[in-house]
Enzyme design. Sequence first.
Site, mmCIF file in Angstrom:
data_model
loop_
_atom_site.group_PDB
_atom_site.id
_atom_site.type_symbol
_atom_site.label_atom_id
_atom_site.label_comp_id
_atom_site.label_asym_id
_atom_site.label_seq_id
_atom_site.Cartn_x
_atom_site.Cartn_y
_atom_site.Cartn_z
ATOM 1 N N ASN A 103 28.032 10.224 39.724
ATOM 2 C CA ASN A 103 27.687 10.567 38.342
ATOM 3 C C ASN A 103 26.624 9.567 37.880
ATOM 4 O OD1 ASN A 103 27.549 11.040 35.613
ATOM 5 N ND2 ASN A 103 29.680 10.475 35.166
ATOM 6 N N HIS A 122 34.383 14.477 30.621
ATOM 7 C CA HIS A 122 34.253 13.046 30.941
ATOM 8 C C HIS A 122 34.613 12.228 29.693
ATOM 9 C CE1 HIS A 122 32.487 9.178 31.882
ATOM 10 N NE2 HIS A 122 32.570 9.536 33.151
ATOM 11 N N GLU A 159 33.322 9.734 28.371
ATOM 12 C CA GLU A 159 32.190 9.397 27.504
ATOM 13 C C GLU A 159 31.846 10.570 26.586
ATOM 14 O OE1 GLU A 159 29.585 7.966 30.607
ATOM 15 O OE2 GLU A 159 30.930 6.258 30.863
ATOM 16 N N GLU A 177 40.418 9.578 35.686
ATOM 17 C CA GLU A 177 39.570 8.422 35.381
ATOM 18 C C GLU A 177 40.162 7.644 34.215
ATOM 19 O OE1 GLU A 177 35.302 8.972 36.870
ATOM 20 O OE2 GLU A 177 35.390 9.798 34.866
ATOM 21 N N SER A 220 35.151 2.420 38.188
ATOM 22 C CA SER A 220 34.767 1.208 38.936
ATOM 23 C C SER A 220 35.079 1.293 40.422
ATOM 24 C CB SER A 220 35.407 -0.037 38.318
ATOM 25 O OG SER A 220 34.927 -0.233 37.004
#
Length: 261
Positions: free
Chosen positions: A10, A102, A104, A175, A220
């Site tokens: 991504n 996602h 974000e 995530e 990460s």
Amino acid sequence: MARTRWTIGNWKQNLLRGAAEELATAVVSDLPEPVAEGGKQVRVGIAPSFVALDVLRPWVRPQGPLFLFAQNVAAQEEGAFTGEVGPDMLRDAGVHGAIVGHSERRTLFGETDTTVARKVKLALEADLRVVLCVGEGLEVRESGNHESFVISQLSAALSQLPHELMNERLILAYEPVWAIGTGKTATPRDAAAMHRSLRAWMEKHFGSAGADRSILYGGSVKPNNAAALMAVGDVDGFLVGGASLEAEAFLQIVRLVVSAA
Ligand code: PGA
């Protein structure tokens, strides 16, 4: 049935078109054999910005080995929605799928569970693949309610999905928000526990069509932690942010996913 293993980069809001082209060239030039040969068991995807999707075409299927993903897709088919890119537009541009939900998008751009559910349904109806992201923030993790929180995100995201659309085009990504871009990763044990819960929920609600879906881990992921995360069953690959911007780091992660037993 063995589940497909995926490594998906991504790229977020990074790389101008020339740099995107260079990175894709470097990745493709050194992919391990089963991916380079287009094997079904291990696949690699790249999610560049919308404006770089087109320049990556020479490296994506059917010409090349990569799958191409958009980082977002509209929650409506077409119409007066300034700034949006619809599922049919993506398919028409040769894109294979889209990342949906996602964190974000959820936290910075206000995407709700309802919006995410509409996007998942419309994108799958348009024959796109969907990488559906779910994950809890730090507060939820510390409160100990992370499993029920993430399951409720998943259940909301799939609430509009007809059973016949539950197939290999849907890929899940767990995530944890506190791990994204922070250098902190879930321990392999925590990741395994969450992936098991997600798979159990999928099986309960969609039978084997649900249980067989690939569930990726993201947050990460780096060459130095990918092997331990792959070693716990139920992790079927990774959604990689920062490390996907460096060809060698991304390739090392791809190799670890490919060589995992
Ligand atoms: P990161 O991003 O690998 O930089 O933590 C992961 C993601 O946002 O998908």
